[in-house]
Scaffold this active site. Structure first.
Site, PDB file in Angstrom:
ATOM      1  N   HIS A  62      52.047 -28.089   3.208  1.00  0.00           N
ATOM      2  CA  HIS A  62      52.286 -29.464   3.636  1.00  0.00           C
ATOM      3  C   HIS A  62      51.400 -29.871   4.808  1.00  0.00           C
ATOM      4  O   HIS A  62      51.003 -31.032   4.913  1.00  0.00           O
ATOM      5  CB  HIS A  62      53.769 -29.642   3.973  1.00  0.00           C
ATOM      6  N   CYS A  82      51.662 -36.153  -9.344  1.00  0.00           N
ATOM      7  CA  CYS A  82      51.554 -36.496  -7.924  1.00  0.00           C
ATOM      8  C   CYS A  82      51.276 -35.281  -7.051  1.00  0.00           C
ATOM      9  O   CYS A  82      51.266 -35.381  -5.830  1.00  0.00           O
ATOM     10  CB  CYS A  82      52.810 -37.217  -7.432  1.00  0.00           C
TER      11      CYS A  82
END
Length: 576
Positions: free
Chosen positions: A194, A517
């Site tokens: 992330h 995505c």
């Protein structure tokens, strides 16, 4: 000049001054008895530390706006801290305990702060329970001052720095994104972690997998980061610096050339249209998405809203992320994007994304990535999910909203979420609060379980979005944050590609939209494979949109299908 090789994470070249972020110092509180004649000396140290912390807090308050929503939230934290440090009732309790028990002052402060926090947590009063973490956090600041421990303040990083660290959390990365950071060099963090995803969104050149890099590079050294070739050049000579400045100029020219695609649709050479959406983690990134010509927002990671509220530099207290606060954030994104679709994912907390919130309990889990995370956590804390759904349905009146649930593995989970949606709609209707009734509700397909039963899930979903980061991680059993097994993380593995095909086929049979995505949607090699598999909706880091349009313009659908078929056949042959 020294050269260090790592793993390519975020493209681009940065030249700047090295800034090494130190590892976190672990605080150890001593515990011992003192004599009566040592009481006053210890108490004076405590009072002096309190005054120093209050002065620091006041300096922070002076630097914060009284009207900006983000600054207002931080102001509330610091003002609460100051009031607690000046509370005469609590200070008297500490003094009485100190004089009677004759423990050293540091242990006394820690003990009384934890005791008081425990009482607040068990009070049954929501507001008081929320203040419990404030108590421990503010007196941690006092203890740090007394023990001469000064935690690193991420806000102190100067502009133009190349940051080196063993690891960064998402909150740190969000804070750094507001600065003019030249690059990142990290020991930990996979190419789909992330932190790396955020760096890519913000256009920060990044290299990971640099073992013990924080001990090999020194603050103040001139450094070049080459995100594409995964190189760190330390103390380069003038000739090398000029060479890389030339590369930066070439990059700039290329970006300028890509502006020709900015306001054009994404079309293949034979005129087949793709929709290119943006992945974002903060409301402000919607402005980047719009500026980069995104067709909408394909993924708004709402967990980063919680992370960005933490205020990393002051050990911020766990807080409740209110319905109104969320409403304002979602409204901002929807209004920024106008009539373009905005897909907002409900909270994907847990696992590798730790959220500091009083509303979300902390669980000790041996394997958190397989544990209580994402929709599982939301269903275990239904009030958290209902608060978010209320904010989402209220925000829906401001734009073209879609709602998406993460880490779905069964039809029953979707039905539970839909039941909570029905409750939220009934409550808002009864309260006469305006909301949008007919918001499409879809799911993330990011586990093998969801892909295998995609035909069943299609019956209870308005759309699918393939989260290829987790889909790859869970299918292959590879931790995508772990650089030690980075070589095993392969989105082109035949098992992953077949699950993508299965999902796309189920969506097409049910006549519902399907998109990708994950980070796979933004890489040029995988874009061609996905396009050849029939995927026409891709969501990626905003800054990759123009280059993706340019790539698609060079191929016909037939050519993409040939590339995809060859790739899948090659992967099949490798399995034999």
């Amino acid at each position: 000049m020294e050269v260090f090789l790592g793993l390519p994470a975020a493209d681009g070249i940065g030249i700047g001054t090295a800034f090494v972020i130190p590892d976190k110092v672990q605080r150890a509180i001593p515990q011992h008895r003192i004599s009566i004649d040592q009481i006053n000396k210890g108490w004076s140290r405590f009072e002096a530390a309190c005054q120093t912390v209050i002065l620091n807090l006041n300096e922070k308050l002076d630097s914060l706006s009284k009207t900006n929503p983000r600054d207002m939230a931080q102001r509330e934290i610091f003002e609460t801290y100051t009031l607690m440090l000046e509370d005469p009732v609590f200070n008297k309790e500490v003094r009485d305990f100190y004089e009677k028990q004759l423990f050293n002052i540091e242990y006394t402060i820690q003990f009384k702060a934890q005791e008081y926090a425990s009482k607040l947590q068990q009070s049954g009063n929501y507001y008081l329970a929320e203040r419990a973490k404030d108590i421990t956090d503010v007196f941690d600041l006092v203890l740090d001052e007394m023990l001469d421990i000064h935690p690193f303040d991420i806000n102190s990083v100067p502009d133009g720095s190349v940051i080196f660290a063993n690891s960064l959390n998402s909150a740190d990365t969000i804070i750094l994104s507001k600065r003019k950071i030249a690059g990142l060099g990290l020991s930990e963090g996979g190419v789909s972690s992330h932190v790396v995803i955020l760096a890519r969104n913000y256009g920060i050149p990044t290299v990971t997998g640099l073992e013990n890099i924080s001990k090999k590079v020194h603050t103040g050294e001139t450094v070049i980061v080459d995100g594409k070739d995964a190189e760190i050049l330390v103390s380069p000579d003038k000739e090398t610096i000029e060479e890389y400045k030339g590369k930066i100029r070439e990059e700039y020219k290329h970006r300028q050339a890509l502006k020709a695609f900015l306001n054009k649709p994404a079309l293949t050479k034979d005129g087949t249209e793709f929709k290119l959406y943006a992945n974002i983690g903060t409301p402000e990134e919607a402005e980047i998405a719009r500026a980069e010509g995104a067709d909408g927002i394909g993924l708004f990671r709402t967990e980063f809203l919680y992370m960005s509220q933490n205020g990393a530099s002051f050990n911020a207290a766990a807080r409740s992320f209110s319905e109104q606060t969320q409403l304002e954030a979602y409204k901002y994104v929807l209004e920024t994007m106008g009539d373009k679709p905005v897909t907002i994912r409900t909270l994907d907390a847990g696992g590798d994304k730790l959220i500091n919130s009083v509303d979300i309990p902390v669980f000790e889990e041996k394997n958190p990535l397989m544990g209580l995370r994402a929709v599982r956590l939301s269903l275990a804390c239904p009030n958290v999910l209902k608060t978010q759904l209320r904010a989402l349905y209220r925000a829906g009146v401001y734009g073209n909203l879609k709602i998406m649930f993460p880490l779905i593995t069964s039809v029953d989970q979707v039905k539970q979420c839909l039941e909570l949606i029905a409750q939220v709609k009934a409550e808002l209707t009864a309260e006469k609060i305006p909301f949008k009734e007919d918001i499409p509700v879809g799911i993330m397909v990011e586990t093998a379980a969801a892909a295998v039963i995609a035909d069943c899930l299609a019956k209870v979903s308005d759309f699918f979005s393939l989260g290829t980061n987790d889909l790859t991680q869970y299918t292959l059993g590879v931790d995508r944050e772990n650089q030690h097994v980075a070589g095993l993380y392969n989105e082109f593995n035949l098992a992953v590609l077949r699950l993508i095909q299965t999902t796309a086929h189920a969506a097409n049979e049910a006549n519902i939209p399907v998109s990708v995505c994950g980070e796979m949607a933004g890489r040029q090699d995988s874009i061609m494979v996905l396009g050849g598999m029939g995927i026409r909706n891709l969501s990626m880091s905003p800054k990759l949109i123009s280059s993706t349009k340019e790539l698609l313009s060079r191929f016909t659908i037939q050519e993409l299908e040939a590339i995809s078929a060859k790739h899948i056949n090659n992967m099949w042959e490798l399995q034999l």
